[in-house]
Design a protein around this motif. Sequence first.
Motif, PDB file in Angstrom:
ATOM      1  N   GLY A 526     -70.008 -17.519  33.120  1.00  0.00           N
ATOM      2  CA  GLY A 526     -68.968 -18.357  32.537  1.00  0.00           C
ATOM      3  C   GLY A 526     -68.601 -19.586  33.323  1.00  0.00           C
ATOM      4  N   LEU A 527     -69.283 -19.838  34.460  1.00  0.00           N
ATOM      5  CA  LEU A 527     -68.992 -21.022  35.262  1.00  0.00           C
ATOM      6  C   LEU A 527     -70.151 -22.005  35.203  1.00  0.00           C
ATOM      7  CD1 LEU A 527     -67.426 -19.330  38.433  1.00  0.00           C
ATOM      8  CD2 LEU A 527     -66.228 -20.484  36.554  1.00  0.00           C
ATOM      9  N   LYS A 528     -69.807 -23.259  35.047  1.00  0.00           N
ATOM     10  CA  LYS A 528     -70.810 -24.313  34.938  1.00  0.00           C
ATOM     11  C   LYS A 528     -71.704 -24.316  36.174  1.00  0.00           C
ATOM     12  CE  LYS A 528     -71.265 -29.342  34.380  1.00  0.00           C
ATOM     13  NZ  LYS A 528     -70.526 -30.632  34.258  1.00  0.00           N
ATOM     14  N   VAL A 529     -73.024 -24.527  35.943  1.00  0.00           N
ATOM     15  CA  VAL A 529     -73.974 -24.539  37.045  1.00  0.00           C
ATOM     16  C   VAL A 529     -74.864 -25.775  36.941  1.00  0.00           C
ATOM     17  CG1 VAL A 529     -75.748 -23.186  35.824  1.00  0.00           C
ATOM     18  CG2 VAL A 529     -75.681 -23.157  38.329  1.00  0.00           C
ATOM     19  N   GLY A 530     -75.220 -26.331  38.093  1.00  0.00           N
ATOM     20  CA  GLY A 530     -76.165 -27.437  38.170  1.00  0.00           C
ATOM     21  C   GLY A 530     -77.152 -27.160  39.279  1.00  0.00           C
ATOM     22  N   ALA A 531     -78.063 -28.103  39.492  1.00  0.00           N
ATOM     23  CA  ALA A 531     -79.088 -27.905  40.516  1.00  0.00           C
ATOM     24  C   ALA A 531     -78.468 -27.735  41.903  1.00  0.00           C
ATOM     25  CB  ALA A 531     -80.062 -29.084  40.515  1.00  0.00           C
ATOM     26  N   GLU A 532     -77.385 -28.473  42.181  1.00  0.00           N
ATOM     27  CA  GLU A 532     -76.777 -28.405  43.504  1.00  0.00           C
ATOM     28  C   GLU A 532     -75.949 -27.134  43.705  1.00  0.00           C
ATOM     29  OE1 GLU A 532     -76.303 -30.827  41.296  1.00  0.00           O
ATOM     30  OE2 GLU A 532     -76.305 -32.822  42.218  1.00  0.00           O
ATOM     31  N   THR A 533     -75.440 -26.564  42.619  1.00  0.00           N
ATOM     32  CA  THR A 533     -74.520 -25.426  42.754  1.00  0.00           C
ATOM     33  C   THR A 533     -75.179 -24.077  42.503  1.00  0.00           C
ATOM     34  OG1 THR A 533     -73.860 -25.682  40.436  1.00  0.00           O
ATOM     35  CG2 THR A 533     -72.544 -26.844  42.107  1.00  0.00           C
ATOM     36  N   GLU A 535     -77.726 -22.350  44.039  1.00  0.00           N
ATOM     37  CA  GLU A 535     -77.906 -21.479  45.202  1.00  0.00           C
ATOM     38  C   GLU A 535     -76.578 -21.010  45.780  1.00  0.00           C
ATOM     39  OE1 GLU A 535     -80.183 -21.324  49.545  1.00  0.00           O
ATOM     40  OE2 GLU A 535     -80.745 -22.831  48.068  1.00  0.00           O
ATOM     41  N   PRO A 536     -75.574 -21.876  45.930  1.00  0.00           N
ATOM     42  CA  PRO A 536     -74.268 -21.367  46.417  1.00  0.00           C
ATOM     43  C   PRO A 536     -73.671 -20.292  45.513  1.00  0.00           C
ATOM     44  CG  PRO A 536     -74.359 -23.753  46.609  1.00  0.00           C
ATOM     45  CD  PRO A 536     -75.574 -23.350  45.842  1.00  0.00           C
ATOM     46  N   MET A 537     -73.882 -20.423  44.197  1.00  0.00           N
ATOM     47  CA  MET A 537     -73.355 -19.408  43.286  1.00  0.00           C
ATOM     48  C   MET A 537     -74.105 -18.087  43.467  1.00  0.00           C
ATOM     49  SD  MET A 537     -72.679 -21.625  39.811  1.00  0.00           S
ATOM     50  CE  MET A 537     -71.873 -20.295  38.923  1.00  0.00           C
ATOM     51  N   LEU A 538     -75.424 -18.157  43.631  1.00  0.00           N
ATOM     52  CA  LEU A 538     -76.208 -16.933  43.802  1.00  0.00           C
ATOM     53  C   LEU A 538     -75.908 -16.283  45.149  1.00  0.00           C
ATOM     54  CD1 LEU A 538     -79.696 -17.984  42.367  1.00  0.00           C
ATOM     55  CD2 LEU A 538     -77.900 -16.675  41.233  1.00  0.00           C
ATOM     56  N   ALA A 539     -75.588 -17.099  46.155  1.00  0.00           N
ATOM     57  CA  ALA A 539     -75.314 -16.564  47.493  1.00  0.00           C
ATOM     58  C   ALA A 539     -74.083 -15.659  47.503  1.00  0.00           C
ATOM     59  CB  ALA A 539     -75.123 -17.710  48.491  1.00  0.00           C
ATOM     60  N   ARG A 540     -73.236 -15.744  46.487  1.00  0.00           N
ATOM     61  CA  ARG A 540     -72.038 -14.903  46.402  1.00  0.00           C
ATOM     62  C   ARG A 540     -72.327 -13.573  45.714  1.00  0.00           C
ATOM     63  NH1 ARG A 540     -67.721 -18.387  47.561  1.00  0.00           N
ATOM     64  NH2 ARG A 540     -66.183 -16.891  46.777  1.00  0.00           N
ATOM     65  N   ARG A 541     -73.598 -13.410  45.285  1.00  0.00           N
ATOM     66  CA  ARG A 541     -74.010 -12.155  44.670  1.00  0.00           C
ATOM     67  C   ARG A 541     -74.941 -11.407  45.604  1.00  0.00           C
ATOM     68  NH1 ARG A 541     -71.544 -16.095  41.451  1.00  0.00           N
ATOM     69  NH2 ARG A 541     -71.047 -15.223  39.366  1.00  0.00           N
ATOM     70  N   ALA A 542     -75.399 -10.245  45.164  1.00  0.00           N
ATOM     71  CA  ALA A 542     -76.339  -9.431  45.940  1.00  0.00           C
ATOM     72  C   ALA A 542     -77.535  -9.093  45.072  1.00  0.00           C
ATOM     73  CB  ALA A 542     -75.662  -8.144  46.429  1.00  0.00           C
ATOM     74  N   ALA A 543     -78.650  -8.820  45.725  1.00  0.00           N
ATOM     75  CA  ALA A 543     -79.840  -8.409  44.988  1.00  0.00           C
ATOM     76  C   ALA A 543     -79.515  -7.169  44.166  1.00  0.00           C
ATOM     77  CB  ALA A 543     -80.978  -8.125  45.956  1.00  0.00           C
ATOM     78  N   GLY A 544     -79.944  -7.186  42.900  1.00  0.00           N
ATOM     79  CA  GLY A 544     -79.655  -6.081  41.990  1.00  0.00           C
ATOM     80  C   GLY A 544     -78.471  -6.348  41.090  1.00  0.00           C
ATOM     81  N   ASP A 545     -77.599  -7.301  41.455  1.00  0.00           N
ATOM     82  CA  ASP A 545     -76.481  -7.663  40.591  1.00  0.00           C
ATOM     83  C   ASP A 545     -77.004  -8.259  39.292  1.00  0.00           C
ATOM     84  OD1 ASP A 545     -74.765  -6.851  42.526  1.00  0.00           O
ATOM     85  OD2 ASP A 545     -74.020  -8.846  43.062  1.00  0.00           O
ATOM     86  N   THR A 546     -76.282  -8.034  38.221  1.00  0.00           N
ATOM     87  CA  THR A 546     -76.631  -8.636  36.935  1.00  0.00           C
ATOM     88  C   THR A 546     -75.658  -9.770  36.635  1.00  0.00           C
ATOM     89  OG1 THR A 546     -77.580  -6.590  36.061  1.00  0.00           O
ATOM     90  CG2 THR A 546     -76.896  -8.248  34.460  1.00  0.00           C
ATOM     91  N   VAL A 547     -76.195 -10.935  36.333  1.00  0.00           N
ATOM     92  CA  VAL A 547     -75.371 -12.090  35.987  1.00  0.00           C
ATOM     93  C   VAL A 547     -75.706 -12.525  34.573  1.00  0.00           C
ATOM     94  CG1 VAL A 547     -75.131 -12.882  38.363  1.00  0.00           C
ATOM     95  CG2 VAL A 547     -77.050 -13.704  36.988  1.00  0.00           C
ATOM     96  N   ARG A 548     -74.711 -13.048  33.878  1.00  0.00           N
ATOM     97  CA  ARG A 548     -74.937 -13.568  32.522  1.00  0.00           C
ATOM     98  C   ARG A 548     -75.201 -15.066  32.614  1.00  0.00           C
ATOM     99  NH1 ARG A 548     -72.459 -11.262  27.169  1.00  0.00           N
ATOM    100  NH2 ARG A 548     -74.095  -9.831  27.826  1.00  0.00           N
ATOM    101  N   VAL A 549     -76.354 -15.478  32.117  1.00  0.00           N
ATOM    102  CA  VAL A 549     -76.785 -16.870  32.194  1.00  0.00           C
ATOM    103  C   VAL A 549     -76.812 -17.460  30.796  1.00  0.00           C
ATOM    104  CG1 VAL A 549     -78.679 -18.420  32.796  1.00  0.00           C
ATOM    105  CG2 VAL A 549     -78.166 -16.452  34.259  1.00  0.00           C
ATOM    106  N   HIS A 550     -76.125 -18.572  30.630  1.00  0.00           N
ATOM    107  CA  HIS A 550     -76.231 -19.354  29.395  1.00  0.00           C
ATOM    108  C   HIS A 550     -77.152 -20.540  29.665  1.00  0.00           C
ATOM    109  CE1 HIS A 550     -72.671 -17.044  28.194  1.00  0.00           C
ATOM    110  NE2 HIS A 550     -72.996 -17.376  26.944  1.00  0.00           N
ATOM    111  N   ALA A 551     -78.044 -20.791  28.725  1.00  0.00           N
ATOM    112  CA  ALA A 551     -79.033 -21.858  28.909  1.00  0.00           C
ATOM    113  C   ALA A 551     -79.394 -22.465  27.572  1.00  0.00           C
ATOM    114  CB  ALA A 551     -80.285 -21.303  29.589  1.00  0.00           C
TER     115      ALA A 551
END
Length: 593
Positions: A526-533, A535-551
């Motif tokens: 639910g949070l806007k993502v760009g090329a610069e943001t 990796e920082p967004m993924l760094a707040r998660r852990a391997a195995g976590d499930t994230v919802r991606v809109h594309a």
Amino acid sequence: MPSAPVRYRIQPLDLAGHLFAVSCEIPAPAATGQVVSLPAWIPGSYMVRDFAKNIVTIAASAGGMPVALEKRDKHSWRAGRVPPGVALTVAYTVYAWDLSVRTAHLDQTHGFFNGTSVFLAVEGQSAQRYLVEIQPPPVDAIGDWRVATAMREATGIDGAARRHGFGWYEADDYDELIDHPVEMGDFTLATFTAGGVPHEVVLTGRHDCDMTRLCADLTQICEWQIALFGAPPPMSRYLFLTMVVGDGYGGLEHRASTALLTRRDDLPFDGMTGQTEGYRRFLGLCSHEYFHSWNVKRIRPAAFIPYDLSQETYTPLLWLFEGFTSYYDDLALVRSGVITPADYLGLLAKTITQVHKGSGRLKQSVAESSFDAWTKYYRQDENAANAIVSYYSKGGLIALALDLQLRIASDGQRSLDDVMRALWQAHGQTGVGVTEAGVFEQVASVGGAAVARWLRKAVHGTDDLPLARWLRPVGVRVSHASPKAPSLGARLSGSTGAAVLAVVHEGGAAHRAGLSAGDTLIAIDGLKVGAETLEPMLARRAAGDTVRVHAFRRDELMCFDVSLDAGECPVQLELAPRPAAAVQRLRKGWLGA
């Protein structure tokens, strides 16, 4: 009595319009109608580029009268018959606006061309002597332009060029003519000597390069390579023709020169301490193209003797000519003392990581990659990482593994250096083309039949190489860095702007979730993502976590649930401390330090 030479004249005609004017005068055209053509590809770059598409206008004449010119196919023409003893002249203009090392480029700052882009081949007269008059632009506002080329200044002719001047140059045949790129402009020029032969560094474009340091480093690299194969070097003069730009990279080898493209920030500057990563990259590029003076320009695949530049020419041996050269380019830097062993291991670790990143390495051998270079390696698409392997990178790792095996088995008495020297003596100095069987024979003569069988399996197989096994005896430890962040298993098309997927790795998180190359990520949880943001967004998660991606896929919004993978763990190589004397001896023989 030899017939009169074919004569070309080339002039930068329209700098703003990027047009070269070229004429080709043929003293003895074929009685049935002379055929002329422009090559479809340039040696060293294995893709059909159809250079004739850049010819804008073309016409023929003889004795002051027009001659019919019939186009036969996409790159050749047949002229009408002319009276005996009358020369045929073909005049044409060439559009030159490709700032690369492969074709031609012209504007108010400089002119550059490869012969394959501008010099028509005269059918039936490829072994003829050729003369070229390089003319200055027809304007005075360009400043003090000079000419840089390894082509010989002509002899015995009025208007013969002087070194770095406009005028007449010459070549013994068409193959030589098109193997001497030409740079003209107000360039920076520096010289050094290696192996008793003069070398020139030519920089075109704005820069603040420390030419003294660059020449000193290149001297060491060139001297080492000359010593490897044996002095003197196979050319009487050598040029590094370098176009300096804000962002760019590339090189193309020639028999007595190389055409290079580099970022200005990659060049050394006055007062620079140490080395930047970019400068090491540029030195590696120079080293790579210089090594080609032996390996591919003179040690050549049998399939390239003679060159057929009208169509694809297939060989399964590019792993030798590009892969082994890729191994030696950085190795020459450390053996010559230009970089440290630690720096070299860092470069090698990046290559290993790069090769292991793509699943294509498990599907295509380097021999297949070599053969398919025309349609796959040089025409990569978004699925390339999942379908092909680089004969440059993996070919370099095969060279590393072969070198280490030879050194370990012989206690440092034999190495890949001996194989390269054997290839030089049997093929480079004789002009006899190399076959695949011939390569394995030379390896067997140096290291035995078992090593040759291993090499055959390595170049025709798709298994990963057990490099740690061969690096251990030379005192190099292999480990993996910790991942920085969980991974989508995909690569973006850029580091700024929208988060557009350029590559989706097979079996990775994005692939499993259904994402595809070309999709534009717009939100994660639910949070806007760009090329610069991203990796920082993924760094707040852990391997195995499930994230919802809109594309967005094209103009359709889609939603994906992505189970994140563990992040990439790059390979790390380090020198083992306090090695045993035998290990230290092997390491010194390998790295020269």
